[in-house]
Design an enzyme around this catalytic site. Sequence first.
Site, PDB file in Angstrom:
ATOM      1  CG  HIS A 198      -2.251  -0.725   0.764  1.00  0.00           C
ATOM      2  ND1 HIS A 198      -2.763  -1.781   1.444  1.00  0.00           N
ATOM      3  CD2 HIS A 198      -3.064  -0.533  -0.299  1.00  0.00           C
ATOM      4  CE1 HIS A 198      -3.846  -2.207   0.823  1.00  0.00           C
ATOM      5  NE2 HIS A 198      -4.045  -1.467  -0.241  1.00  0.00           N
ATOM      6  NE  ARG A 305      -3.130  -5.120 -17.179  1.00  0.00           N
ATOM      7  CZ  ARG A 305      -2.298  -4.276 -17.787  1.00  0.00           C
ATOM      8  NH1 ARG A 305      -2.295  -2.995 -17.470  1.00  0.00           N
ATOM      9  NH2 ARG A 305      -1.457  -4.709 -18.723  1.00  0.00           N
ATOM     10  NE  ARG A 341      -7.717  -7.825 -18.945  1.00  0.00           N
ATOM     11  CZ  ARG A 341      -6.388  -7.843 -18.878  1.00  0.00           C
ATOM     12  NH1 ARG A 341      -5.674  -7.933 -19.977  1.00  0.00           N
ATOM     13  NH2 ARG A 341      -5.777  -7.743 -17.724  1.00  0.00           N
ATOM     14  CD  GLU A 438      -4.324 -11.772 -23.290  1.00  0.00           C
ATOM     15  OE1 GLU A 438      -3.435 -11.064 -22.808  1.00  0.00           O
ATOM     16  OE2 GLU A 438      -5.422 -11.947 -22.732  1.00  0.00           O
ATOM     17  CG  ASN A 461       2.060  -6.837 -21.419  1.00  0.00           C
ATOM     18  OD1 ASN A 461       2.807  -6.212 -22.166  1.00  0.00           O
ATOM     19  ND2 ASN A 461       1.243  -6.262 -20.568  1.00  0.00           N
ATOM     20  CG  ASP A 462      -0.456 -12.677 -21.213  1.00  0.00           C
ATOM     21  OD1 ASP A 462       0.344 -13.308 -20.502  1.00  0.00           O
ATOM     22  OD2 ASP A 462      -1.401 -12.009 -20.742  1.00  0.00           O
ATOM     23  NE  ARG A 472       2.816 -10.675 -18.118  1.00  0.00           N
ATOM     24  CZ  ARG A 472       1.603 -10.176 -18.367  1.00  0.00           C
ATOM     25  NH1 ARG A 472       0.748 -10.845 -19.124  1.00  0.00           N
ATOM     26  NH2 ARG A 472       1.257  -9.008 -17.910  1.00  0.00           N
ATOM     27  CB  CYS A 509      -4.040  -2.715 -24.641  1.00  0.00           C
ATOM     28  SG  CYS A 509      -4.543  -4.427 -24.432  1.00  0.00           S
TER      29      CYS A 509
HETATM   30  C1  PEP Z   1      -1.217  -8.165 -22.276  1.00  0.00           C
HETATM   31  O1  PEP Z   1      -1.138  -9.381 -22.058  1.00  0.00           O
HETATM   32  O2  PEP Z   1      -0.532  -7.566 -23.110  1.00  0.00           O
HETATM   33  C2  PEP Z   1      -2.165  -7.329 -21.506  1.00  0.00           C
HETATM   34  C3  PEP Z   1      -2.394  -6.082 -21.820  1.00  0.00           C
HETATM   35  O3  PEP Z   1      -2.774  -7.890 -20.454  1.00  0.00           O
HETATM   36  P1  PEP Z   1      -2.085  -8.182 -19.045  1.00  0.00           P
HETATM   37  O4  PEP Z   1      -0.754  -7.499 -19.005  1.00  0.00           O
HETATM   38  O5  PEP Z   1      -3.032  -7.644 -18.038  1.00  0.00           O
HETATM   39  O6  PEP Z   1      -1.989  -9.674 -19.037  1.00  0.00           O
HETATM   40 MG    MG Z   2      -2.611 -10.407 -20.970  1.00  0.00          MG
END
Ligand code: PEP
Ligand code: MG
Length: 588
Positions: A198, A305, A341, A438, A461-462, A472, A509
């Site tokens: 926090h 998110r 999402r 993703e 990211n995924d 990751r 994104c």
């Molecule tokens: C992603 O996977 O790129 C994404 C935006 O979602 P998250 O990072 O929340 O898995």
């Molecule tokens: Mg993701």
Amino acid sequence: MKSFKEIYRTSENKIAGIAAAPGIIIGEAYLYTKEKLQISKADIDDIGKAKNDLTEAIAKSKKELNKIFAVAREKMDEVRAAIFEAQLMILDDPILLNEIISRVEQERKSPEYIVDDEISKYQSKMILSHEAYMKERALDIEDIKQRIIRNLQKRRWESKIEHNVIVISENLTPADTILLSRNKVLAFVTDHGGVTSHAAIISRSLNIPAVVGTHNSTTQIKDGDEIIVDGFYGYVIYKPSQEQKDFFIEKRKRLLDLQKELEELKDEKAVTKDGREIKLLANVDVSGEIEMVITSGASGIGLYRSEQILNELGEFPNEEEQTTIYSKLSSRIYPDQITIRVFDIGGDKFRFLDFEEPNPFLGLRGIRLLLENPAMFKTQVRAILKSSTNKNVKMMLPMVSTLREIRESKKIIETCKKELKSEKIKFDEDIEVGIMIEVPSAAVMARDFSKEVDFVSIGTNDLVQYLMAVDRGNDLVSELYQEFSPVVINTLKHIIDETKKSKKPVSLCGEMAADTLAMPLLIGLGLDSLSMSPSTIPYAKRIIRSCDYKKAKRLAAQSLKLQSEEEVKATIEDFFNKNKITRTRQII
Ligand code: PEP
Ligand code: MG
């Protein structure tokens, strides 16, 4: 001038931690230590007095917490201020209080000993939990425990600081963070805590730079020492040399100049020099960030998110609570759009199952988990629909890997719509439903998948993790996590082209959108909408405004033919140099 890398490589007087809130601060250290309370286990004879003392101490603790709660509500959004509300609820918990009183009566020991023992039992259970979230919450409870004991001992704690200082502490409870922030704290440094602590969350929302999890700052740094806090890279430099000071003074000056310059761009559009407009949207993790979204000049929220609510609250909010959260966000961002999402639970995110999966990233995650738990999914869908009356809400499904998942989800959404209609509850009947691409299977079949929905957003990211088979979050293999790998960019190109063939809009994104190096490449690949953390939006805008779309297209075409990440990066660096475009990291 040296680079950050060189400065850190050659500095002996540095302490590494976790970058929790951005900014560079040079100032005086203030060691914030709380006197350790000595707890007496003395026998007592006057039970009446003991019970009276206990009631008084609890009443006083409540009064103090109410005050802190009021300051928190003033400074932060409701959801985050609710930490203090939760602490107040513990003080009102009849089971806990009755247990303490009955133990005082039976054991005839001092109330402070019983309070300590009883609350510590709660904490031990939480500390044993596998979840970082629960461990952090054990710290919140420590705050309550100490507060009651201190009030039983009729002592006071000082949280007043005379002048602007950098607070160094082993740990900071949410209450400490809030109270100290009233005294113009320049930055926070803590020995413990992670990005979800926090202290970290509050520092970010109060815009106070912070480095947490440094392990030994309180032993390395002395009260009054001059120190430098770098909330971008997560380092603290103590007793800096003149050279180090000059370096950071210069960086800080550039940062402030840049912020001023970016501020001026706020109301300008993100248009390339040859007139292609790129829509810049914001990723929102915690609802408090919404104000930053508004000041960043974003044209809406491209990714909310929603699972972060679970991290903040530690539990599932019911339909009404979710409706309130989503409605607040959608009205604040109106007339711009928000893409909510649905819960992406699993992987390294909120733990839902009480057992460990052998491969959580390949397990019951995202839409898979929601389809297995239709009641939970429906609650969320109904709440999203109810928050859509202004017609500025979209819904997005994470981790989709088959067409069946899309169709099943759409069926559930349809059922919820029917239910709401029969209950005469208003919602946007034409709400758009989209998917995240993703997972490689969705990338390969992008055309068919996108035909089924209203829009697509690429989650790099995924996508990188699954394309390269590289966790990751695992440092051991981070070299293989290559966003600029030709494998990744060719896949991006495929998704973009295939989605366009089904005439559906496509955005991106993942964090890649926040990497200023990637900007011209992403534009050149044909994306005209990107969603990123709000703080990066002005930087992105600056780059787009100095880019030529035609040249970016050429850069993309050239990069798609290369064979290694190094080559792609070098080609893009070259593009920046040739076109005399400066990137943020080079500036600060
Ligand atoms: C992603 O996977 O790129 C994404 C935006 O979602 P998250 O990072 O929340 O898995
Ligand atoms: Mg993701």
